[in-house]
Design an enzyme around this catalytic site. Sequence first.
Site, PDB file in Angstrom:
ATOM      1  N   GLU A 103       0.826  -1.201   0.000  1.00 62.24           N
ATOM      2  CA  GLU A 103       0.000   0.000   0.000  1.00 62.24           C
ATOM      3  C   GLU A 103       0.865   1.256   0.000  1.00 62.24           C
ATOM      4  O   GLU A 103       1.928   1.297   0.603  1.00 62.24           O
ATOM      5  CB  GLU A 103      -0.907   0.015   1.243  1.00 62.24           C
ATOM      6  N   LYS A 104       0.379   2.291  -0.670  1.00 61.11           N
ATOM      7  CA  LYS A 104       1.106   3.556  -0.737  1.00 61.11           C
ATOM      8  C   LYS A 104       0.845   4.446   0.463  1.00 61.11           C
ATOM      9  O   LYS A 104       1.453   5.512   0.572  1.00 61.11           O
ATOM     10  CB  LYS A 104       0.730   4.283  -2.018  1.00 61.11           C
ATOM     11  N   HIS A 105      -0.029   4.038   1.365  1.00 59.51           N
ATOM     12  CA  HIS A 105      -0.397   4.884   2.494  1.00 59.51           C
ATOM     13  C   HIS A 105       0.385   4.600   3.775  1.00 59.51           C
ATOM     14  O   HIS A 105       0.441   5.434   4.663  1.00 59.51           O
ATOM     15  CB  HIS A 105      -1.885   4.715   2.827  1.00 59.51           C
ATOM     16  N   HIS A 143      -6.695  14.763  -3.083  1.00 63.71           N
ATOM     17  CA  HIS A 143      -6.184  13.503  -2.537  1.00 63.71           C
ATOM     18  C   HIS A 143      -4.736  13.706  -2.095  1.00 63.71           C
ATOM     19  O   HIS A 143      -3.832  13.827  -2.924  1.00 63.71           O
ATOM     20  CB  HIS A 143      -6.271  12.413  -3.620  1.00 63.71           C
ATOM     21  N   CYS A 178      -4.644  10.029   5.247  1.00 58.67           N
ATOM     22  CA  CYS A 178      -4.991  10.393   3.869  1.00 58.67           C
ATOM     23  C   CYS A 178      -6.402  10.962   3.901  1.00 58.67           C
ATOM     24  O   CYS A 178      -7.292  10.366   4.522  1.00 58.67           O
ATOM     25  CB  CYS A 178      -4.919   9.156   2.958  1.00 58.67           C
ATOM     26  N   HIS A 217       2.343   8.389  -3.290  1.00 57.20           N
ATOM     27  CA  HIS A 217       0.951   8.730  -3.017  1.00 57.20           C
ATOM     28  C   HIS A 217       0.604  10.008  -3.776  1.00 57.20           C
ATOM     29  O   HIS A 217       1.439  10.904  -3.887  1.00 57.20           O
ATOM     30  CB  HIS A 217       0.753   8.941  -1.511  1.00 57.20           C
ATOM     31  N   HIS A 275      -8.481   8.115   2.325  1.00 58.23           N
ATOM     32  CA  HIS A 275      -8.359   6.713   2.720  1.00 58.23           C
ATOM     33  C   HIS A 275      -8.033   6.493   4.194  1.00 58.23           C
ATOM     34  O   HIS A 275      -7.665   5.389   4.590  1.00 58.23           O
ATOM     35  CB  HIS A 275      -7.310   6.024   1.839  1.00 58.23           C
TER      36      HIS A 275
HETATM   37 FE   LIG Z   1      -4.879   8.073  -0.354  1.00 57.90          FE
END
Ligand SMILES: [Fe+2]
Length: 126
Positions: free
Chosen positions: A16-18, A52, A111, A46, A114
Amino acid sequence: MKNLSDTIKHDDWKTEKHVPTTEILSQECENNMVSLRVSVGKEVPHPNTNDHHIPWIKLFFLPDDSSFPVEVGSYRFTSPEADSSAVESTPSVSIQLHLPGSGTLMALSYCNLHGLWQSQVRVDLS
Ligand SMILES: [Fe+2]
């Protein structure tokens, strides 16, 4: 009813990029000094737009002999279109810490689309 902690995603989402990444850059055990970088999007960048983006990262330290994390820092980032200066910030900070001893560094990121993401890294100063 859910608790806020139930919504936090963890570092088992490896691709995941988060998930915040905490890198220990250097460590001096004789005086308990640690230099580190905390970032989001190290492996997979991200997005960084007004719609975003990552507005903040918080960092905590949990000493081995305690049940209570200590807030180390709170870092805010602006999105590219947040002002007219054309200055963009990326969610990455470098920090130098003097720690009381070994323990766990816990990073929490947010985020705006997210939610909350958390990871931890062990710091062994023995
Ligand atoms: Fe995000």
